[in-house]
Design a protein around this motif. Sequence first.
Motif, PDB file in Angstrom:
ATOM      1  N   ALA A 118       0.841  -1.201   0.000  1.00  0.00           N
ATOM      2  CA  ALA A 118       0.000   0.000   0.000  1.00  0.00           C
ATOM      3  C   ALA A 118       0.878   1.254   0.000  1.00  0.00           C
ATOM      4  O   ALA A 118       2.076   1.189   0.315  1.00  0.00           O
ATOM      5  CB  ALA A 118      -0.911  -0.015   1.222  1.00  0.00           C
ATOM      6  N   PRO A 119       0.331   2.402  -0.381  1.00  0.00           N
ATOM      7  CA  PRO A 119       1.127   3.635  -0.338  1.00  0.00           C
ATOM      8  C   PRO A 119       1.833   3.807   1.008  1.00  0.00           C
ATOM      9  O   PRO A 119       1.259   3.529   2.062  1.00  0.00           O
ATOM     10  CB  PRO A 119       0.067   4.727  -0.551  1.00  0.00           C
ATOM     11  N   SER A 132      -8.470   5.086   2.964  1.00  0.00           N
ATOM     12  CA  SER A 132      -9.060   5.298   1.637  1.00  0.00           C
ATOM     13  C   SER A 132      -8.043   5.033   0.525  1.00  0.00           C
ATOM     14  O   SER A 132      -8.419   4.629  -0.583  1.00  0.00           O
ATOM     15  CB  SER A 132      -9.639   6.710   1.511  1.00  0.00           C
ATOM     16  N   ASP A 133      -6.742   5.228   0.810  1.00  0.00           N
ATOM     17  CA  ASP A 133      -5.699   4.876  -0.161  1.00  0.00           C
ATOM     18  C   ASP A 133      -5.669   3.369  -0.396  1.00  0.00           C
ATOM     19  O   ASP A 133      -5.474   2.902  -1.531  1.00  0.00           O
ATOM     20  CB  ASP A 133      -4.321   5.329   0.334  1.00  0.00           C
ATOM     21  N   PHE A 134      -5.830   2.587   0.674  1.00  0.00           N
ATOM     22  CA  PHE A 134      -5.898   1.136   0.559  1.00  0.00           C
ATOM     23  C   PHE A 134      -7.083   0.739  -0.323  1.00  0.00           C
ATOM     24  O   PHE A 134      -6.954  -0.103  -1.219  1.00  0.00           O
ATOM     25  CB  PHE A 134      -6.080   0.488   1.938  1.00  0.00           C
ATOM     26  N   ILE A 135      -8.235   1.348  -0.060  1.00  0.00           N
ATOM     27  CA  ILE A 135      -9.460   0.990  -0.787  1.00  0.00           C
ATOM     28  C   ILE A 135      -9.321   1.324  -2.272  1.00  0.00           C
ATOM     29  O   ILE A 135      -9.644   0.488  -3.140  1.00  0.00           O
ATOM     30  CB  ILE A 135     -10.673   1.720  -0.175  1.00  0.00           C
ATOM     31  N   GLU A 136      -8.827   2.516  -2.581  1.00  0.00           N
ATOM     32  CA  GLU A 136      -8.650   2.904  -3.984  1.00  0.00           C
ATOM     33  C   GLU A 136      -7.615   2.018  -4.673  1.00  0.00           C
ATOM     34  O   GLU A 136      -7.760   1.707  -5.869  1.00  0.00           O
ATOM     35  CB  GLU A 136      -8.250   4.379  -4.092  1.00  0.00           C
ATOM     36  N   LEU A 156      -6.044  -3.629   9.095  1.00  0.00           N
ATOM     37  CA  LEU A 156      -6.584  -2.550   8.275  1.00  0.00           C
ATOM     38  C   LEU A 156      -6.926  -3.057   6.877  1.00  0.00           C
ATOM     39  O   LEU A 156      -7.861  -2.563   6.233  1.00  0.00           O
ATOM     40  CB  LEU A 156      -5.590  -1.397   8.189  1.00  0.00           C
ATOM     41  N   GLY A 157      -6.177  -4.059   6.413  1.00  0.00           N
ATOM     42  CA  GLY A 157      -6.479  -4.672   5.120  1.00  0.00           C
ATOM     43  C   GLY A 157      -7.841  -5.343   5.110  1.00  0.00           C
ATOM     44  O   GLY A 157      -8.523  -5.375   4.087  1.00  0.00           O
TER      45      GLY A 157
END
Length: 288
Positions: A118-119, A132-136, A156-157
């Motif tokens: 992830a970022p 929201s970065d994970f989701i996108e 969180l994943g």
Amino acid sequence: MAKKTSNPIQSLKIPRVIILSCKICAFISTKLVTKYAARLFTTPIKHKVPKRELEMDRKSIQHTIHIPKINKDIVVYEFGKSDRKILLVHGWSGRGTQLFKIADELLHNGYSTISFDAPAHGKSKGKTTIMSDFIESILEIDKNYGPFEIAIGHSLGGMSVLNAIKDGLKVNKAVVIGSGDIVQEILDDFISKLELKPKISQLLREYFENKYQTVMDNYSAYRASAKIKVPVLVIHDNDDPEVPVKAGIHIHKHLENGSLFLTDKLGHRKILRNKIVIKKILDFIKSN
């Protein structure tokens, strides 16, 4: 930010120097400590890849892809070759190879896996990120590498997988392991570990809501779960020191088609390598 511990049921400790710096900021001003806490909350630790994950790292085909909606690049891992694809999503301060043991068993059972850093995690660039970065990232990976039969997320994943399904990710089933649940409770726990006054937690939520123009509770896992129709296996350890077991129980309660599997003495990360847990995942995936 947190110190490592070899005890799987002992919570990670925040260094005293960070706690002290928070207290100094709080003494100066509430606004300052809120901004400082926000920075800490959105800054993951980039751990060195453990030896046990190096084989997956070495055998994976790795690409860097761009996520247009957040304007960030991430590293993606293709592990194995099969049209039966499973998406793996790591948790906070994790990386794309963290679920290696699960990935190995999936390969032996005829699946291939796609995972990613992830970022601001692993080999992906950046210093700060949010859920929201994970989701996108998940939704963009689905466009590039999907469709996926299954999505599996840790911590969180797990929250991100549930939210991604709510937002349009198409899978036949999902598995969430040690998933967080209510965003405000996560903020409360974080502020408590920093030894700050409880009111800072509410101010932190308001800070994020103003910055990102969203309602934080909309990302709570139980809210996403209530909108999911596909079967979901919720796995959680009774002794998880990072995410209380009540989170998994609460998520399961809101699922229309959920199964709950509770373990003991595996904590928050060791659970990812447990043979009984992995067998449970495989049985769930293969079941009709």
